[in-house]
Design a protein around this motif. Structure first.
Motif, PDB file in Angstrom:
ATOM      1  N   GLY A 240       0.808  -1.213   0.000  1.00  0.00           N
ATOM      2  CA  GLY A 240       0.000   0.000   0.000  1.00  0.00           C
ATOM      3  C   GLY A 240       0.839   1.259   0.000  1.00  0.00           C
ATOM      4  O   GLY A 240       0.328   2.351  -0.234  1.00  0.00           O
ATOM      5  N   ASP A 241       2.144   1.123   0.281  1.00  0.00           N
ATOM      6  CA  ASP A 241       3.105   2.232   0.241  1.00  0.00           C
ATOM      7  C   ASP A 241       2.887   3.283   1.322  1.00  0.00           C
ATOM      8  O   ASP A 241       3.437   4.383   1.235  1.00  0.00           O
ATOM      9  CB  ASP A 241       3.104   2.934  -1.132  1.00  0.00           C
ATOM     10  CG  ASP A 241       3.495   2.004  -2.264  1.00  0.00           C
ATOM     11  OD1 ASP A 241       4.220   1.034  -2.005  1.00  0.00           O
ATOM     12  OD2 ASP A 241       3.051   2.242  -3.403  1.00  0.00           O
ATOM     13  N   GLY A 242       2.113   2.963   2.342  1.00  0.00           N
ATOM     14  CA  GLY A 242       1.851   3.933   3.401  1.00  0.00           C
ATOM     15  C   GLY A 242       2.719   3.687   4.621  1.00  0.00           C
ATOM     16  O   GLY A 242       2.806   2.563   5.112  1.00  0.00           O
ATOM     17  N   LEU A 243       3.376   4.733   5.102  1.00  0.00           N
ATOM     18  CA  LEU A 243       4.146   4.672   6.341  1.00  0.00           C
ATOM     19  C   LEU A 243       3.351   5.370   7.431  1.00  0.00           C
ATOM     20  O   LEU A 243       3.058   6.558   7.325  1.00  0.00           O
ATOM     21  CB  LEU A 243       5.505   5.361   6.177  1.00  0.00           C
ATOM     22  CG  LEU A 243       6.470   4.764   5.149  1.00  0.00           C
ATOM     23  CD1 LEU A 243       7.747   5.594   5.092  1.00  0.00           C
ATOM     24  CD2 LEU A 243       6.795   3.318   5.489  1.00  0.00           C
ATOM     25  N   THR A 244       2.987   4.639   8.465  1.00  0.00           N
ATOM     26  CA  THR A 244       2.285   5.214   9.604  1.00  0.00           C
ATOM     27  C   THR A 244       3.295   5.872  10.538  1.00  0.00           C
ATOM     28  O   THR A 244       4.514   5.693  10.385  1.00  0.00           O
ATOM     29  CB  THR A 244       1.521   4.129  10.376  1.00  0.00           C
ATOM     30  OG1 THR A 244       2.480   3.222  10.943  1.00  0.00           O
ATOM     31  CG2 THR A 244       0.557   3.382   9.462  1.00  0.00           C
ATOM     32  N   PRO A 245       2.821   6.610  11.558  1.00  0.00           N
ATOM     33  CA  PRO A 245       3.756   7.194  12.526  1.00  0.00           C
ATOM     34  C   PRO A 245       4.666   6.159  13.183  1.00  0.00           C
ATOM     35  O   PRO A 245       5.816   6.471  13.503  1.00  0.00           O
ATOM     36  CB  PRO A 245       2.814   7.853  13.539  1.00  0.00           C
ATOM     37  CG  PRO A 245       1.634   8.282  12.715  1.00  0.00           C
ATOM     38  CD  PRO A 245       1.448   7.151  11.745  1.00  0.00           C
ATOM     39  N   ARG A 246       4.198   4.920  13.378  1.00  0.00           N
ATOM     40  CA  ARG A 246       5.066   3.890  13.963  1.00  0.00           C
ATOM     41  C   ARG A 246       6.253   3.602  13.047  1.00  0.00           C
ATOM     42  O   ARG A 246       7.395   3.475  13.511  1.00  0.00           O
ATOM     43  CB  ARG A 246       4.290   2.589  14.193  1.00  0.00           C
ATOM     44  CG  ARG A 246       3.316   2.606  15.334  1.00  0.00           C
ATOM     45  CD  ARG A 246       2.768   1.204  15.611  1.00  0.00           C
ATOM     46  NE  ARG A 246       3.734   0.385  16.320  1.00  0.00           N
ATOM     47  CZ  ARG A 246       3.747   0.233  17.647  1.00  0.00           C
ATOM     48  NH1 ARG A 246       2.874   0.859  18.399  1.00  0.00           N
ATOM     49  NH2 ARG A 246       4.665  -0.558  18.201  1.00  0.00           N
ATOM     50  N   ALA A 247       6.001   3.465  11.757  1.00  0.00           N
ATOM     51  CA  ALA A 247       7.078   3.188  10.815  1.00  0.00           C
ATOM     52  C   ALA A 247       8.037   4.371  10.723  1.00  0.00           C
ATOM     53  O   ALA A 247       9.264   4.190  10.641  1.00  0.00           O
ATOM     54  CB  ALA A 247       6.502   2.863   9.440  1.00  0.00           C
ATOM     55  N   VAL A 248       7.491   5.582  10.733  1.00  0.00           N
ATOM     56  CA  VAL A 248       8.335   6.773  10.638  1.00  0.00           C
ATOM     57  C   VAL A 248       9.298   6.837  11.813  1.00  0.00           C
ATOM     58  O   VAL A 248      10.477   7.182  11.658  1.00  0.00           O
ATOM     59  CB  VAL A 248       7.474   8.049  10.566  1.00  0.00           C
ATOM     60  CG1 VAL A 248       8.345   9.300  10.632  1.00  0.00           C
ATOM     61  CG2 VAL A 248       6.658   8.068   9.274  1.00  0.00           C
ATOM     62  N   ARG A 249       8.817   6.481  13.000  1.00  0.00           N
ATOM     63  CA  ARG A 249       9.690   6.517  14.172  1.00  0.00           C
ATOM     64  C   ARG A 249      10.858   5.550  14.015  1.00  0.00           C
ATOM     65  O   ARG A 249      12.008   5.871  14.352  1.00  0.00           O
ATOM     66  CB  ARG A 249       8.898   6.191  15.442  1.00  0.00           C
ATOM     67  CG  ARG A 249       9.754   6.110  16.721  1.00  0.00           C
ATOM     68  CD  ARG A 249      10.484   7.425  16.988  1.00  0.00           C
ATOM     69  NE  ARG A 249      11.578   7.255  17.941  1.00  0.00           N
ATOM     70  CZ  ARG A 249      11.508   7.610  19.219  1.00  0.00           C
ATOM     71  NH1 ARG A 249      10.402   8.129  19.716  1.00  0.00           N
ATOM     72  NH2 ARG A 249      12.551   7.464  20.004  1.00  0.00           N
ATOM     73  N   GLN A 250      10.599   4.355  13.516  1.00  0.00           N
ATOM     74  CA  GLN A 250      11.677   3.391  13.333  1.00  0.00           C
ATOM     75  C   GLN A 250      12.687   3.878  12.295  1.00  0.00           C
ATOM     76  O   GLN A 250      13.905   3.726  12.466  1.00  0.00           O
ATOM     77  CB  GLN A 250      11.109   2.031  12.927  1.00  0.00           C
ATOM     78  CG  GLN A 250      10.368   1.314  14.037  1.00  0.00           C
ATOM     79  CD  GLN A 250      11.240   1.047  15.244  1.00  0.00           C
ATOM     80  OE1 GLN A 250      12.359   0.554  15.115  1.00  0.00           O
ATOM     81  NE2 GLN A 250      10.750   1.389  16.427  1.00  0.00           N
ATOM     82  N   LEU A 251      12.201   4.467  11.212  1.00  0.00           N
ATOM     83  CA  LEU A 251      13.100   5.012  10.192  1.00  0.00           C
ATOM     84  C   LEU A 251      13.927   6.158  10.755  1.00  0.00           C
ATOM     85  O   LEU A 251      15.126   6.285  10.456  1.00  0.00           O
ATOM     86  CB  LEU A 251      12.290   5.468   8.982  1.00  0.00           C
ATOM     87  CG  LEU A 251      11.717   4.334   8.124  1.00  0.00           C
ATOM     88  CD1 LEU A 251      10.644   4.863   7.178  1.00  0.00           C
ATOM     89  CD2 LEU A 251      12.822   3.639   7.332  1.00  0.00           C
ATOM     90  N   ALA A 252      13.302   6.998  11.584  1.00  0.00           N
ATOM     91  CA  ALA A 252      14.030   8.101  12.209  1.00  0.00           C
ATOM     92  C   ALA A 252      15.140   7.574  13.107  1.00  0.00           C
ATOM     93  O   ALA A 252      16.255   8.103  13.135  1.00  0.00           O
ATOM     94  CB  ALA A 252      13.065   8.982  12.998  1.00  0.00           C
ATOM     95  N   ASP A 253      14.854   6.500  13.850  1.00  0.00           N
ATOM     96  CA  ASP A 253      15.864   5.922  14.735  1.00  0.00           C
ATOM     97  C   ASP A 253      17.033   5.332  13.953  1.00  0.00           C
ATOM     98  O   ASP A 253      18.143   5.224  14.479  1.00  0.00           O
ATOM     99  CB  ASP A 253      15.235   4.851  15.622  1.00  0.00           C
ATOM    100  CG  ASP A 253      14.366   5.432  16.730  1.00  0.00           C
ATOM    101  OD1 ASP A 253      14.359   6.674  16.893  1.00  0.00           O
ATOM    102  OD2 ASP A 253      13.697   4.654  17.428  1.00  0.00           O
TER     103      ASP A 253
END
Length: 523
Positions: free
Chosen positions: A95-108
Motif C-alpha cells: 500500500g506504500d503507506g508509512l504510519t507514525p510507527r514506521a516513521v519513528r523506526q526510520l528516524a531511529d
C-alpha cells in the motif's frame, strides 16, 4: 543485559497490556557490541571473502524486517551478510503507506531525512455508508503526528543501503536455494522434536475443537489449552547458513553464519523448508493494489473505505484505500480480511474494478488513468506463522505473520521485529546462546500478545456483515469514538490513559475472558 527499549514497543521491558509505559522519550536501543570490536564497529574491508568465511549473522531477505535487523546488528559491530533475491530498486506489492510507527523506526535508523522528498500525510479520511470523517494522526509522546507515502521500489533500497553503510554485506540478485542444517546430533534431535511437537499439536487442536486462539507462542489467547505449551516446545532446527545462487553468473555457493535470520516475506520459502506453518484459524488477508494518475495526488490525507462490495453488491469483510503519493499518482487497493476464508470465492480483480468505479469522482480513477494492471498476494497476520525460533535462528517480519490484523500494516512491524531480533541475536553472540534467542519469543509476547489477541477478535467481528454495518454506521457518527478507534487500529495508544486507552484495556480483558466458543459466534 537488560531487555531492549524500543519506542512504542517496550519501555525497559515494561508494557501495560501492549501499551508503552514509562518515559515519554525512551532511550534508544542499541544491541550489544562484540567485545573484540568495541570502538571500531565497521570493518575495513568486505570484499574477497572465501566460501568458508563464517559471518556472525546471515539474513535471508532485505525487505523491512531483514534490513532493519541488519542495520541494528551491523551498527553494533557484528559481521552481517544479507542475501536478497532481487536487485534494488525493485517493485514490491504494498500500500506504500508509512504510519507514525514506521516513521519513528526510520528516524531511529537515521533515515527520516531521506524521506524529505516523499509525500507527507497528516491524517486519515474514513468513508463508509455515505459518511465521511477526517481525523488527524493523534498527538503522541513517542510517535510523530504524520506519516509518509513512498513506494517500496524506493523505500526498501534506502533501508538496505543504510544497513550497508553501517557495515553489513549485501548480496543482491542472489537467490537462497536452501538452508544449511547444522551437522550435529543436538540439532537433529531438536529438528525431530520440533516436527513431532508440531504434528501432535495439530492433532490435539483439531480433535479438541480449539480454534484460532490455540498454540502460536505469543498471542495464543484464551482457550489455547494444551496447544500453547506444545507450541512453546516446538523448535526449528539449528542452521549453519544457506546455499545461494548468484543470478548473474549462475554460480552456487554457501554463505555461512553463526546465526540465521529468516526475513524472506509472507510466502517465506526458506521458513517453510525449515518447518514453519501457518495457523489456519488466524486472520489471513488478501490484498490487490494498482497505481493511477490523479489530480489529488498530493491530498494531505490517506483515505480508507469501509464498505467495499462484491459483484452482487454485498459488503465483504475488508476495506479499500486510496493513498496519495505526491508524484502525480495514487496507490489504490482493496484488502480482504477473514478467519474463515469467506472471501475465497470473491474475484479480487472484479472487486478492485468495482471499487475504482465507485470511488469519489474527484480522484479521477478510471481505466484511462491506470498505470498498469494491479498486483496482489496473501498476507498472514497476527503472528500466524510458527515456530519462530531455533537454537540459532529467528523468523521475523512478514515471514512470521507479523502484520497488524486491525489494518493490514506490515512495514512498521517488520522494522520493529527486526530490531527486537537484532537485540536477541546480539545477546546470543555475546555469550548467552540459545537462551537469548528464546527471549525473542518472550519479547514478542510482551510487546504484541494482548494487542493481536484483540485484533483477532476484531477480524471475527468485521467478518460478520451485519456487525460490520452496525459498527461503522453507528461509529462514524461519533468523532470521539472514531478518533479512539484510530488510536487502537494504528497501535498509537498513549502511555497515559485516555478514552481510547481505557477502551482498549477493557477490550483486552474481554478477549482474555471470552471463551473460544463464544468468540466463534462472531465469525
Amino acid at each position: 543485559m537488560p531487555a531492549p527499549t524500543i519506542p512504542g514497543v517496550t519501555q525497559g521491558g515494561a508494557t501495560t497490556r501492549g501499551r508503552p509505559t514509562g518515559a515519554t522519550d525512551p532511550p534508544k536501543h542499541t544491541p550489544a557490541r562484540p567485545a573484540s570490536r568495541r570502538g571500531n564497529p565497521r570493518r575495513a574491508s568486505r570484499g574477497g571473502r572465501s566460501q568458508d568465511h563464517l559471518h556472525d549473522v546471515v539474513i535471508v531477505g532485505a525487505g523491512p524486517s531483514g534490513s532493519s535487523c541488519a542495520y541494528w546488528l551491523a551498527d553494533a559491530g557484528w559481521d552481517v551478510a544479507v542475501v536478497e533475491k532481487k536487485r534494488f530498486p525493485r517493485e514490491k506489492t504494498c500500500g506504500d503507506g508509512l504510519t507514525p510507527r514506521a516513521v519513528r523506526q526510520l528516524a531511529d535508523m537515521g533515515l527520516e531525512g531521506a524521506l524529505a522528498g516523499s509525500h507527507r500525510h497528516t491524517g486519515l479520511r474514513s468513508c463508509g455508508w455515505g459518511l465521511v470523517l477526517e481525523m488527524p494522526w493523534p498527538e503522541h509522546p513517542v510517535f510523530p503526528p504524520y506519516g509518509y507515502t513512498i513506494t517500496r521500489h524506493d523505500l526498501d533500497g534506502l533501508v538496505a543501503e543504510r544497513a550497508q553503510k553501517a557495515g553489513a554485506t549485501l548480496h543482491q540478485h542472489t537467490e537462497v536455494l536452501e538452508p544449511l542444517l547444522a551437522e550435529s546430533s543436538e540439532s537433529r534431535a531438536a529438528a525431530n522434536a520440533g516436527t513431532a511437537a508440531r504434528a501432535l499439536e495439530t492433532l490435539l487442536v483439531e480433535s479438541s475443537g480449539v480454534g484460532a486462539g490455540a498454540g502460536v507462542g505469543a498471542g495464543a489467547g484464551a482457550g489455547a489449552g494444551a496447544g500453547t505449551a506444545l507450541r512453546s516446545q516446538a523448535s526449528l532446527p539449528a542452521c549453519a547458513g544457506v546455499v545461494v545462487r548468484d543470478l548473474d553468473t549462475g554460480r552456487t555457493r554457501e554463505v555461512r553464519g553463526r546465526y540465521l535470520v529468516v526475513a524472506d516475506g509472507s510466502n517465506s520459502r526458506i521458513g517453510r523448508q525449515l518447518g514453519t506453518t501457518r495457523r489456519r484459524g488466524f486472520p489471513l488477508g488478501m490484498a490487490l493494489r494498482g497505481y493511477y494518475r490523479s489530480p489529488r495526488h498530493d491530498d494531505p490525507c490517506i483515505e480508507s473505505h469501509l464498505d467495499i462490495r462484491d459483484a452482487r453488491g454485498e459488503v465483504v469483510p475488508g476495506y479499500g484505500w486510496i493513498f496519495p503519493l505526491g508524484d502525480g499518482r495514487v496507490n489504490v487497493g482493496v484488502g480482504l480480511l477473514s478467519t474463515e476464508q469467506r472471501w475465497k470465492g470473491v474475484n479480487t480483480s472484479r472487486l478492485m474494478e468495482a471499487f475504482v468505479a465507485g470511488a469519489p469522482k474527484s480522484w479521477g480513477l478510471s481505466e484511462e488513468t491506470s498505470c498498469g494492471p494491479p498486483t496482489g498476494g496473501k498476507l498472514p497476520m497476527s503472528f500466524a506463522v510458527g515456530p519462530r525460533t531455533g537454537p540459532n535462528l529467528v523468523v521475523i517480519g512478514d515471514a512470521s505473520g507479523a502484520i497488524n490484523p486491525f489494518n493490514g500494516e506490515g512495514i512498521a512491524y517488520g522494522y520493529e521485529t527486526g530490531r527486537l531480533a537484532a537485540s536477541s541475536v546480539s545477546e546470543a553472540l555475546s555469550g548467552e546462546g540459545p537462551a537469548a534467542i528464546a527471549r525473542y519469543e518472550e519479547r514478542l509476547s510482551e510487546a504484541y500478545d494482548d494487542y493481536y489477541r484483540v485484533g483477532r477478535a476484531f477480524v471475527r467481528l468485521v467478518s460478520n456483515p451485519t456487525a460490520m454495518h452496525w459498527c461503522v454506521s453507528v461509529g462514524m457518527r461519533s468523532e470521539v469514538f472514531m478518533k479512539g478507534l484510530l488510536r487502537i487500529m494504528a497501535n498509537l495508544m498513549r502511555p497515559d490513559p485516555g478514552p481510547a486507552e481505557l477502551g482498549y484495556d477493557a477490550l483486552v480483558r474481554i478477549a482474555e475472558l471470552m471463551p473460544q466458543k463464544a468468540a466463534s459466534l462472531l465469525r
